[in-house]
Design a protein around this motif. Structure first.
Motif, PDB file in Angstrom:
ATOM      1  N   ASN A  59       0.812  -1.220   0.000  1.00 33.33           N
ATOM      2  CA  ASN A  59       0.000   0.000   0.000  1.00 33.33           C
ATOM      3  C   ASN A  59       0.846   1.271   0.000  1.00 33.33           C
ATOM      4  OD1 ASN A  59       0.902   0.018   2.626  1.00 33.33           O
ATOM      5  ND2 ASN A  59      -1.101  -0.387   3.535  1.00 33.33           N
ATOM      6  N   LEU A  60       2.176   1.160  -0.033  1.00 32.93           N
ATOM      7  CA  LEU A  60       3.123   2.266  -0.192  1.00 32.93           C
ATOM      8  C   LEU A  60       3.051   3.309   0.915  1.00 32.93           C
ATOM      9  CD1 LEU A  60       2.716   2.793  -4.029  1.00 32.93           C
ATOM     10  CD2 LEU A  60       4.317   1.306  -2.850  1.00 32.93           C
ATOM     11  N   SER A  61       2.514   2.950   2.073  1.00 34.62           N
ATOM     12  CA  SER A  61       2.421   3.889   3.177  1.00 34.62           C
ATOM     13  C   SER A  61       3.413   3.476   4.266  1.00 34.62           C
ATOM     14  CB  SER A  61       0.997   3.904   3.733  1.00 34.62           C
ATOM     15  OG  SER A  61       0.684   2.642   4.278  1.00 34.62           O
ATOM     16  N   PRO A  62       3.753   4.414   5.167  1.00 35.24           N
ATOM     17  CA  PRO A  62       4.666   4.059   6.261  1.00 35.24           C
ATOM     18  C   PRO A  62       4.043   2.987   7.156  1.00 35.24           C
ATOM     19  CG  PRO A  62       4.413   6.434   6.108  1.00 35.24           C
ATOM     20  CD  PRO A  62       3.417   5.833   5.172  1.00 35.24           C
ATOM     21  N   ILE A  63       4.874   2.116   7.675  1.00 35.10           N
ATOM     22  CA  ILE A  63       4.389   1.032   8.522  1.00 35.10           C
ATOM     23  C   ILE A  63       4.259   1.555   9.951  1.00 35.10           C
ATOM     24  CG2 ILE A  63       4.947  -1.235   9.459  1.00 35.10           C
ATOM     25  CD1 ILE A  63       6.262  -1.861   6.799  1.00 35.10           C
ATOM     26  N   ASP A  64       3.053   1.360  10.547  1.00 32.37           N
ATOM     27  CA  ASP A  64       2.762   1.883  11.882  1.00 32.37           C
ATOM     28  C   ASP A  64       2.614   0.768  12.902  1.00 32.37           C
ATOM     29  OD1 ASP A  64       2.655   4.425  10.822  1.00 32.37           O
ATOM     30  OD2 ASP A  64       0.500   4.343  10.480  1.00 32.37           O
ATOM     31  N   GLY A  65       3.494  -0.154  12.973  1.00 29.94           N
ATOM     32  CA  GLY A  65       3.336  -1.189  13.984  1.00 29.94           C
ATOM     33  C   GLY A  65       3.917  -2.503  13.525  1.00 29.94           C
ATOM     34  N   ASP A  66       3.055  -3.512  13.467  1.00 34.93           N
ATOM     35  CA  ASP A  66       3.509  -4.860  13.167  1.00 34.93           C
ATOM     36  C   ASP A  66       3.841  -5.003  11.685  1.00 34.93           C
ATOM     37  OD1 ASP A  66       4.212  -7.345  13.939  1.00 34.93           O
ATOM     38  OD2 ASP A  66       2.200  -8.188  13.859  1.00 34.93           O
ATOM     39  N   ALA A  67       5.041  -5.462  11.391  1.00 36.32           N
ATOM     40  CA  ALA A  67       5.493  -5.599  10.009  1.00 36.32           C
ATOM     41  C   ALA A  67       6.101  -6.971   9.790  1.00 36.32           C
ATOM     42  CB  ALA A  67       6.509  -4.530   9.684  1.00 36.32           C
TER      43      ALA A  67
END
Length: 80
Positions: A59-67
């Motif tokens: 989704n090309l967005s910054p990751i905000d948590g679990d990756a």
């Protein structure tokens, strides 16, 4: 005493020990590659074509948590 082979129709040439002694492309192939722009600045990837660090590949967005990271280094968000 002569040490020459009896069949002199095929002679072996010496290998070149210099780097770049053998070019795998012919002159016409090199000319065609240069005229097409291969290897020039205009065909190189820019920073806009690369994903910023820490962004999800889906989704090309910054990751905000679990990756989740793949062995090849791609990062995905669990929500995606």
């Amino acid at each position: 005493v002569s040490r020459h082979c009896s069949s002199s129709s095929t002679t072996m040439t010496r290998k070149s020990k210099q780097p770049g002694g053998h070019n795998p492309l012919t002159y016409h192939e090199q000319k065609r590659l240069k005229s097409s722009g291969y290897g020039t600045q205009s065909t190189r990837l820019t920073s806009a074509s690369q994903l910023p660090f820490g962004h999800c590949c889906l989704n090309l967005s910054p990751i905000d948590g679990d990756a989740v990271a793949t062995p090849s280094g791609h990062i995905y968000s669990r929500e995606a």
